[in-house]
Design a protein around this motif. Structure first.
Motif, PDB file in Angstrom:
ATOM      1  N   UNK B  25      35.480  46.894  34.960  1.00 32.11           N
ATOM      2  CA  UNK B  25      36.026  45.696  35.315  1.00 32.11           C
ATOM      3  C   UNK B  25      35.202  44.460  34.311  1.00 32.11           C
ATOM      4  N   UNK B  28      38.217  45.221  31.490  1.00 29.20           N
ATOM      5  CA  UNK B  28      38.963  44.662  32.152  1.00 29.20           C
ATOM      6  C   UNK B  28      39.224  43.057  31.899  1.00 29.20           C
ATOM      7  N   UNK B  32      41.130  40.222  29.093  1.00 26.58           N
ATOM      8  CA  UNK B  32      42.148  39.501  28.902  1.00 26.58           C
ATOM      9  C   UNK B  32      41.655  38.289  29.589  1.00 26.58           C
ATOM     10  N   UNK B  84      44.514  48.485  38.695  1.00 24.66           N
ATOM     11  CA  UNK B  84      46.045  48.236  39.247  1.00 24.66           C
ATOM     12  C   UNK B  84      47.088  48.573  40.582  1.00 24.66           C
ATOM     13  N   UNK B 224      35.562  41.017  47.955  1.00 26.92           N
ATOM     14  CA  UNK B 224      35.112  41.577  46.362  1.00 26.92           C
ATOM     15  C   UNK B 224      35.775  43.114  45.768  1.00 26.92           C
ATOM     16  N   UNK B 225      36.265  42.929  44.620  1.00 29.32           N
ATOM     17  CA  UNK B 225      36.593  44.615  44.082  1.00 29.32           C
ATOM     18  C   UNK B 225      35.524  44.832  43.863  1.00 29.32           C
ATOM     19  N   UNK B 226      35.078  45.887  42.899  1.00 29.66           N
ATOM     20  CA  UNK B 226      34.338  46.586  41.713  1.00 29.66           C
ATOM     21  C   UNK B 226      33.725  45.438  41.072  1.00 29.66           C
TER      22      UNK B 226
END
Lengths: 580, 580
Positions: B25, B28, B32, B84, B224-226
């Motif tokens: 992430x 990523x 981004x 995603x 929360x995501x990772x």
């Protein structure tokens, strides 16, 4: 002086037959005041001209203005040389044979030679209790009038004035001293010593009318040259001008552009002194209340990569080889601060908008008073803060800055605004407009300025308040990141706040869920790639939150009922003005 | 989750064999997070690298980095798609057959449906007096550990933490509830309800060690995501890392660039929470003291025509067809405010410097705390204000923000700085350096950083203060508008102020006389035409005046003994960083 006046007059008639108060120095400083060339044709721009239709007119006058400019330039050049060559004719030193020579003459340049040897008194503190006492004052010479063996000065310190007199008696005041005092130019800074006296009758036109100063010591600290306009002329109210006209007299006025070109002079008027004290006060009250409500102050960057909100025009620049722009709002950063657990934050900082709005209420750079807070359940929690905030500002100004408000109202009369908390939904507002017979209001569109003003008047009539909140705006007229209403997605959890019918705040609950945010952005036709980092900042656990942005200059303008935002910006920036 | 971890690990080893905590992430979001491409080679940039010599090294590594980048880009793309596509595997709703199903499961999106129905308690307010009481808390899940029929959570709210426990008993807590709780990702935001209990022994590692929460209600507000890194890893002190190393363990660390790339996460560490409370406090104390001393707040434009001081690099841009730049200081405008009779003004605003300084104490955008004031006789009047100001800041931080300072010192240990007012002249400073055997100090030159630090140490040794004023700098090393000393024009009425041997303030009495200003500018080789409007602003009567500019981030950094200014800027901007 006569020579200067002559050049000034000559130039004035040559360049601006219609301009009543334009002189040599003013022209000269206009040319000099920037790396920027502003058209002389702008000088008489009306301050309330709206943004539309203007460019047509401008094009037409541009050619003529350019020709005039060219001719003017040559004349100005000559004048400049003349100005520099001419020495001040005024007396600057005492007559060496005068036994009182130590009591007057220009002060040696204040260069930190002595420390703590003098004790100065403030003009505003002079009163009858001091009669008979010796005082020392540093102030401006607001006015001066010499008459044979006597001289009368008005000393000005911010919004306070007092009369100072010199009568040659060869004991405390010599003829040379009177002559010296009589020749001091207006706006010069002086150290004046003397005894406080009670005048035979109150001094008209001075703020300290019950006392005057019998001078026995006077020295110029800093000498002013000929002014582009008189402070007295800039400080006059419309009422005074009209009253004079009705008596058949013509009073000098100073146009907004000439004021702004010489802003540091214009700012010396009592009303301007008070306006910027009020501006400072609004900031102080804003911070007081929010710190008290558990907020903390943050400072977000103004230099950012890409456009801050997309859409509206931004100022672009190059940042070390990278494309950058100036922040149009601290929105994203306030939200990141909330995602960073700061819970309640506020920021006072510049906001940059490259819009072409040339109206009475838009600026290209203004001060944003922004805050953002965690919401536990409902955006009413934000409205609670907004209402507390404005109650504090309205009360604080009225009780702690009454003197300043009174000074402003002397030049710009206004009624004190009434604060009563009131929340109306957008549909309720629309209904009020429709009931009053207001034409063409779109229940799912936005209100234009005229409709806002009308609604403000209706609210004042019905609820007796100059302050109110309009919430539940149609979703279509708010940014994509605005949280939709749970019961009807055509509406949103958003709000505007109005003072005297004009918007001062815009805000909303923001979408804190990345999936909903993506969905709304797509629905609004926004390319997801351009806002991905914004969306992603909510992926690591984001508290529900909302906030608002307040325009500082608008609050001051609307509280004081002023007609133009340029009056409440220290050095305004609009599409035509980048200086001083 | 295992799938994500796999990709993360794979990418980590593929792209950054040396980087201990870089995952999917993070990569990523790096890609981004801007319209800006930053070299992956910058990732491990040492935070204390000085500005010189670096560019050589960089060029050498640039090629290699570019190749790695290209390979990485493809891998990232694939990973992004994978990310995603993957749904969170965690349980998000209650088991419909569970009799206790109403006590857990994700909260419906908080969208302002209800108002004032819940009452939340703050973690920092939990104490033994509340034992036996039911409370509701909204906080982050700092840590979570599930073990069969029990789950242990650490709840975090800013700098406060508390343990929350669930034991499946089928009365107040079901097995489904424990499973749900166990699967909540770290950094998710939760509403947790339960009863305050006294633990058998103090809870180690939680700020609220004397109480814990027996949970009977738990709902996720935002999931929360990772994470790119763990908050625990970012919150660790050097001492802890070293202690672990001495035990033969390797602890994860987070580099400065990874922190800054994910700043809104990094800001969640207790030390960062406290640092920005202290930053807010310094602003508050600055304003408190100055308002109390008769100053008023002003806001000067940041968009200006031409370079604000000339010389140093400025950010340039186009303003509605006119050449413009960003203000490098509010200097001219503060002075104009003084010429406009405001007497004592301060401003808190961004300052823009396009310098290429990549050091521990330079930023391209920072917060300037500026003030300017009328001087009656001597610049000591300004020093009086500076000393009062810092006495107020030092005392205010120590007495009102002791908790925050203590939290900062847990991660970044420091000794409280000692404030004693001390003024040394520049020649006195030089003499101290020379006496101590410090080589090559030019009595009429400037001090470099090393000499400043040495002098700071000598001052601390001799006078026992971490704060002092050095005044009477050589005129040659100060700007042309600095007032020369009346007794020796080789020196000037100027001053710097130091905390722990590093400069935090620069200031001076300014020349208010247009003729002297012209003369000094000419002597310094400045073209008069470029500064004529500045000089002319003193022609209409200018009070003697002086002031100072303070770097907010530096004050916080040096007060807390931090090693890098990026630690005290919310979203720092340096020559290599424009995001987030």
């Amino acid at each position: 002086m006569p020579f200067l006046s002559f050049i000034g007059l000559a130039l004035r008639s040559l360049l601006h037959p219609r301009s009543s108060r334009l002189n040599l120095f003013q022209l000269y400083s206009r040319t000099m005041s920037a790396g920027q060339e502003r058209s002389l044709g702008d000088l008489t721009l009306d301050e309330n001209v709206p943004s539309t239709g203007r460019s047509e007119e401008e094009k037409a006058t541009k050619k003529a203005a350019k020709a005039a400019e060219k001719a003017a330039r040559e004349a100005e050049k000559a004048a400049k040389v003349a100005l520099r060559g001419v020495k001040q004719a005024a007396m600057t030193t005492a007559d060496p044979d005068d036994p009182l020579r130590d009591q007057y003459g220009d002060l040696e340049l204040v260069q930190s030679k002595t420390s703590c040897t003098k004790s100065f008194v403030r003009v505003e503190d002079l009163n009858e209790a001091l009669v008979g006492q010796k005082v020392l004052i540093r102030s401006r010479v607001h006015n001066v009038r010499g008459k044979g063996s006597s001289a009368f000065l008005v000393l000005r310190q911010r919004t306070a004035t007092v009369q100072a007199t010199l009568f040659a008696d060869d004991e405390t005041v010599s003829k040379g001293m009177v002559k010296y005092a009589s020749q001091i130019t207006r706006e010069s800074i002086v150290d004046v010593g003397g005894v406080i006296c009670a005048p035979l009758k109150p001094i008209e036109g001075c703020s300290q009318s019950q006392v005057e100063l019998k001078v026995d010591y006077i020295r110029v600290v800093s000498r002013a040259v000929i002014l582009p306009f008189e402070i007295t002329d800039a400080a006059r109210s419309e009422d005074e001008i009209k009253a004079a006209e009705s008596r058949g007299e013509k009073m000098a006025t100073v146009s907004q552009d000439i004021r702004l070109d010489n802003r540091f002079l214009d700012l010396r008027t009592p009303a301007n002194q008070a306006i910027f004290k009020v501006q400072s006060a609004v900031c102080q009250l804003f911070k007081e209340l929010l710190l008290n409500q558990g907020f903390q102050e943050i400072h977000s960057p103004k230099l950012i990569a890409g456009a801050s909100e997309g859409g509206a025009s931004v100022f672009k620049l190059e940042y070390k080889g990278m494309p950058a722009c100036l922040a149009q709002s601290p929105q994203l950063y306030k939200q990141m601060a909330i995602c960073a657990d700061m819970e309640r934050v506020f920021e006072v900082g510049p906001v940059f908008r490259a819009e072409d709005s040339y109206t009475h209420r838009h600026l290209c750079e203004f001060m944003g008073l922004d805050f953002e807070m965690q919401i536990y359940e409902h955006y009413f929690e934000v409205l609670d803060v907004i209402e507390k905030l404005f109650e504090h500002i309205f009360n604080g100004l009225a009780t702690r800055f009454g003197k300043e408000l009174s000074v402003i109202s002397q030049q710009y009369p206004f009624e004190m605004p009434v604060f009563k908390p009131l929340r109306l939904t957008f549909p309720e507002g629309i209904a009020m407009l429709q009931e009053s017979g207001y034409p063409d209001v779109d229940p799912l569109g936005d209100l234009n300025t005229a409709a806002e003003r009308r609604l403000g008047a209706l609210v004042k009539e019905k609820y007796g308040t100059d302050f109110y909140v309009l919430h539940r705006y149609p979703a279509a007229v708010r940014p994509f990141y605005t949280m939709p209403c749970s019961d009807d997605p055509q509406y949103s959890n958003s709000y505007d706040v109005f003072i005297r019918g004009e918007e001062i705040i815009s805000g909303a609950q923001r979408i804190h869920d990345p999936d909903m945010l993506t969905e709304r952005a797509l629905a609004c036709g926004i390319e997801i790639d351009t806002i991905r980092s914004y969306i992603d900042s909510f992926r690591f656990g984001a508290p529900p939150h909302g906030g608002a942005g307040i325009g500082l200059e608008r609050v001051v303008m609307l509280y004081c009922g002023l007609d133009n935002i340029r009056k409440t910006s220290l050095f305004p920036r609009d599409p035509k003005r980048l200086t001083p």
